[in-house]
Design a protein around this motif. Structure first.
Motif, PDB file in Angstrom:
ATOM      1  N   GLN A  58       0.795  -1.317  -0.175  1.00  0.00           N
ATOM      2  CA  GLN A  58       0.111  -0.027   0.009  1.00  0.00           C
ATOM      3  C   GLN A  58       0.951   1.358   0.154  1.00  0.00           C
ATOM      4  N   ILE A  59       2.126   1.344   0.877  1.00  0.00           N
ATOM      5  CA  ILE A  59       2.808   2.418   0.979  1.00  0.00           C
ATOM      6  C   ILE A  59       3.566   2.785  -0.450  1.00  0.00           C
ATOM      7  N   VAL A  60       4.125   1.514  -0.998  1.00  0.00           N
ATOM      8  CA  VAL A  60       5.041   1.522  -2.314  1.00  0.00           C
ATOM      9  C   VAL A  60       3.668   2.224  -3.315  1.00  0.00           C
ATOM     10  N   ASP A  61       2.633   1.618  -3.415  1.00  0.00           N
ATOM     11  CA  ASP A  61       1.730   1.918  -4.487  1.00  0.00           C
ATOM     12  C   ASP A  61       1.296   3.642  -4.205  1.00  0.00           C
ATOM     13  N   MET A  62       1.394   3.897  -2.933  1.00  0.00           N
ATOM     14  CA  MET A  62       1.030   5.444  -2.713  1.00  0.00           C
ATOM     15  C   MET A  62       2.127   6.494  -3.245  1.00  0.00           C
ATOM     16  N   TYR A  63       3.374   5.785  -3.204  1.00  0.00           N
ATOM     17  CA  TYR A  63       4.420   6.711  -3.598  1.00  0.00           C
ATOM     18  C   TYR A  63       4.868   6.426  -5.132  1.00  0.00           C
ATOM     19  N   LYS A  64       4.207   5.664  -5.918  1.00  0.00           N
ATOM     20  CA  LYS A  64       4.291   5.535  -7.620  1.00  0.00           C
ATOM     21  C   LYS A  64       4.290   6.684  -8.115  1.00  0.00           C
ATOM     22  N   GLY A  65       5.140   6.973  -8.991  1.00  0.00           N
ATOM     23  CA  GLY A  65       5.037   8.341  -9.467  1.00  0.00           C
ATOM     24  C   GLY A  65       6.015   9.428  -8.944  1.00  0.00           C
ATOM     25  N   THR A  66       6.337   8.946  -7.859  1.00  0.00           N
ATOM     26  CA  THR A  66       7.526  10.214  -7.122  1.00  0.00           C
ATOM     27  C   THR A  66       8.948   9.433  -7.130  1.00  0.00           C
ATOM     28  N   SER A  67      10.002  10.306  -6.944  1.00  0.00           N
ATOM     29  CA  SER A  67      11.344   9.807  -6.548  1.00  0.00           C
ATOM     30  C   SER A  67      11.518   9.481  -5.335  1.00  0.00           C
ATOM     31  N   PHE A  68      10.576   9.801  -4.504  1.00  0.00           N
ATOM     32  CA  PHE A  68      10.523   9.751  -2.854  1.00  0.00           C
ATOM     33  C   PHE A  68      11.320   8.441  -2.360  1.00  0.00           C
ATOM     34  N   LEU A  69      10.676   7.342  -2.418  1.00  0.00           N
ATOM     35  CA  LEU A  69      10.700   5.861  -2.076  1.00  0.00           C
ATOM     36  C   LEU A  69      11.555   5.157  -3.050  1.00  0.00           C
ATOM     37  N   ASN A  70      12.585   4.732  -2.864  1.00  0.00           N
ATOM     38  CA  ASN A  70      13.285   3.958  -3.709  1.00  0.00           C
ATOM     39  C   ASN A  70      14.120   2.665  -2.833  1.00  0.00           C
ATOM     40  N   ASN A  71      14.866   1.853  -3.779  1.00  0.00           N
ATOM     41  CA  ASN A  71      15.567   0.801  -3.106  1.00  0.00           C
ATOM     42  C   ASN A  71      16.177   1.045  -1.725  1.00  0.00           C
ATOM     43  N   ALA A  72      16.757   2.377  -1.400  1.00  0.00           N
ATOM     44  CA  ALA A  72      17.676   2.687  -0.593  1.00  0.00           C
ATOM     45  C   ALA A  72      16.413   2.673   0.612  1.00  0.00           C
ATOM     46  N   ASN A  73      15.510   2.865   0.545  1.00  0.00           N
ATOM     47  CA  ASN A  73      14.294   2.941   1.742  1.00  0.00           C
ATOM     48  C   ASN A  73      13.885   1.752   2.121  1.00  0.00           C
ATOM     49  N   LEU A  74      14.356   0.716   1.311  1.00  0.00           N
ATOM     50  CA  LEU A  74      13.779  -0.676   1.572  1.00  0.00           C
ATOM     51  C   LEU A  74      13.698  -1.319   3.189  1.00  0.00           C
ATOM     52  N   ILE A  75      14.952  -0.992   3.909  1.00  0.00           N
ATOM     53  CA  ILE A  75      15.004  -1.429   5.332  1.00  0.00           C
ATOM     54  C   ILE A  75      14.216  -0.705   5.953  1.00  0.00           C
TER      55      ILE A  75
END
Length: 153
Positions: A58-75
């Motif tokens: 749900q959170i990943v889908d919410m941030y789709k289309g932005t560059s805010f959430l990426n692999n560095a935020n996985l943990i």
């Protein structure tokens, strides 16, 4: 106490409070683009509970289309979802067993309060609180046209 380092874009959005030179901000922005991480690994780990996995997606889908959430935020995203799962489990146990057991405070109440503090901290880092989003957006301008002044002025 020194402030945490900010990205060049965030520094600009905040109105360049430290009056950094344009050259320094351009260099920082260029270096940050080199550190751009993809989003292909943003899938919930297998060990997360089913509720935590749903929240993760749900959170990943919410941030789709932005560059805010990426692999560095996985943990940090995984931690947030895992803590949220623990929080709901504590809440369910509190509803079942009550706030006190044998005249003493239910340990789940203390755990719930501790977890809520951790969720608040992680949520701020992920931009999930209204205050965190407001601080990111407070100086966000509409997209400037090419004829408008340089973003570093």
């Amino acid at each position: 106490m020194p402030r945490k380092a900010q990205s060049a874009a965030l520094h600009i959005l905040n109105g360049n409070p430290n009056n950094k030179a344009k050259k320094e901000l351009r260099k920082r922005e260029k270096n940050e683009k080199k550190l751009n991480f993809g989003t292909e690994k943003l899938t919930p780990p297998s060990w997360l509970s089913s509720g935590a996995k749903k929240l993760f997606i749900q959170i990943v889908d919410m941030y789709k289309g932005t560059s805010f959430l990426n692999n560095a935020n996985l943990i940090i995203l995984t931690q947030y979802c895992d803590w949220y799962s623990e929080y709901t489990a504590c809440n369910n146990r509190l509803k079942k067993n009550g706030r006190s057991i044998a005249g003493k405070i239910n340990p789940d109440l203390r755990m719930k309060l501790s977890i809520s503090q951790e969720l608040d901290r992680l949520g701020k880092e992920l931009g999930l609180t209204p205050a965190a989003r407001a601080s990111l957006a407070i100086h966000l301008d509409d997209e400037k046209s090419d004829t408008e002044e340089d973003e570093f002025e």
